[in-house]
Design an enzyme around this catalytic site. Sequence first.
Site, PDB file in Angstrom:
ATOM      1  N   CYS A 239       0.818  -1.214   0.000  1.00 53.02           N
ATOM      2  CA  CYS A 239       0.000   0.000   0.000  1.00 53.02           C
ATOM      3  C   CYS A 239       0.849   1.261   0.000  1.00 53.02           C
ATOM      4  O   CYS A 239       0.456   2.280  -0.565  1.00 53.02           O
ATOM      5  CB  CYS A 239      -0.935  -0.003   1.209  1.00 53.02           C
ATOM      6  SG  CYS A 239      -2.170  -1.305   1.166  1.00 53.02           S
ATOM      7  N   CYS A 412      13.024  10.634  -6.699  1.00 49.23           N
ATOM      8  CA  CYS A 412      11.705   9.993  -6.664  1.00 49.23           C
ATOM      9  C   CYS A 412      11.167  10.158  -5.242  1.00 49.23           C
ATOM     10  O   CYS A 412      11.604  11.048  -4.513  1.00 49.23           O
ATOM     11  CB  CYS A 412      11.784   8.526  -7.083  1.00 49.23           C
ATOM     12  SG  CYS A 412      12.743   7.486  -5.960  1.00 49.23           S
TER      13      CYS A 412
END
Length: 459
Positions: A239, A412
């Site tokens: 998740c 990122c």
Amino acid sequence: MDDTIVSLKSQLLEREREVATLKKKLDQIEKGNSTLPELQEKVTSLSPLRLNTSLNNDDIMRYSRQLLLPELGVKGQIAISNISVLVVGCGGLGCPLAQYLAAAGIGRLGLLDYDVVELSNLHRQVLHTELTQGQPKALSAAQAISRMNSTVQCVPYHLQLSRENAIQLIQQYDIVADCSDNVPTRYLVNDACVLTSRPLVSASALRMEGQLTVYNYRGGPCYRCLYPIPPPPETVTNCSDGGVLGVVPGIMGCLQALEVLKIASGQECSFAQQLLMFDGEQTRFRSIRLRSRQKECVVCGEKPTITELQDYEHFCGSAATDKCRRLHLLSREQRVSVQDYKGILDHSTPHLLLDVRPKVEVDICRLSNSLHIPLASLEDKKPEHITLLKEAISDLQEHLNNQSPVQVFVVCKLGNDSQKAVQLLEKMSGAEVEAMTVKDIGGGLMAWAKKIDYCFPQY
């Protein structure tokens, strides 16, 4: 005189309520049930559940709507009250599962989680609140359940399930529900359930999809029967990496609770050899038949070779955690810290900052000086994005008068995808694009938010 009588009657009614409350508390203590669950930080032996043989008036009132079901009735409700369930993981799946098991009157709930409540949990982990941030999840869940149904015995465990404690813990419960979010724990729970002959109700949820099945029940397969070899760690998404719509684990957790209650009450289990798949985008369910128990399975087969628990992190090549994994693909010389990059900005050193996150993440937050080219576009060498990169490098080279290679820094979210991008860009340098020096920003934008810009959003 009338006012005195009214006052005395009111006082008497209040005292009767106090006595009723005290009687209820005494009854809870005699049943071994405390109002505030005590947090367990190690596995200890539990006293046996006090078995019920009948329902009292409060039970009949509380559970009256499900008592009317012919499939359940009084016999089924008594059976539920005499069952203990261990919930492994008090997150998006474990919260709705535990909530509905407690509401249905399960006898004892073991709630295991080694993590604490964070703000990012609250959109899906519905037993936790803003006020319980920083608390152990197991304790937060247990307290919420005790407020909802004080007759349920809650045992919160703030510890990590391991090869050393899993057997001792699981053998004290009748049914196990796997609500974990990592591969090593799934193998550990499976093997422990097989070795202790416990049914395992397992679910998962990611993005807008969910799955549910029941392992090791009435001759059905175990997890290893279907997945004898763990997936490569780099192919596993959780998740934290892939996201999840909060209602999806809610749906799957409720379905998990349904299967647990059917097993507990002696009803036919729907998914002992079936896999239920939920597509939240299309709001569709489909069920596929699973293969039966495998004779050659190393843990539940005819000649099992696994008779005790293993080192599951070593077996799976990944950590038993739902936190984002940290990759180490580059040398120290190929990486810079966020502090180093802040210095580059402060000195106005000419460079190109490349953000390789997916667009959906860039829409959340970004550094204003970055050029966005997703990692997937670099991997697929999409012409429009390669052209964009060439133009950015060419413009910077003109600014430098072609005196030195362009410096490219890649960022990122956490510093994983950026390392992959550095490897791709180094292969392109001097071939598909002009020469450049490429470095990764270690820790990514979340490290930037924690160490440099405290106002930068974290997600």
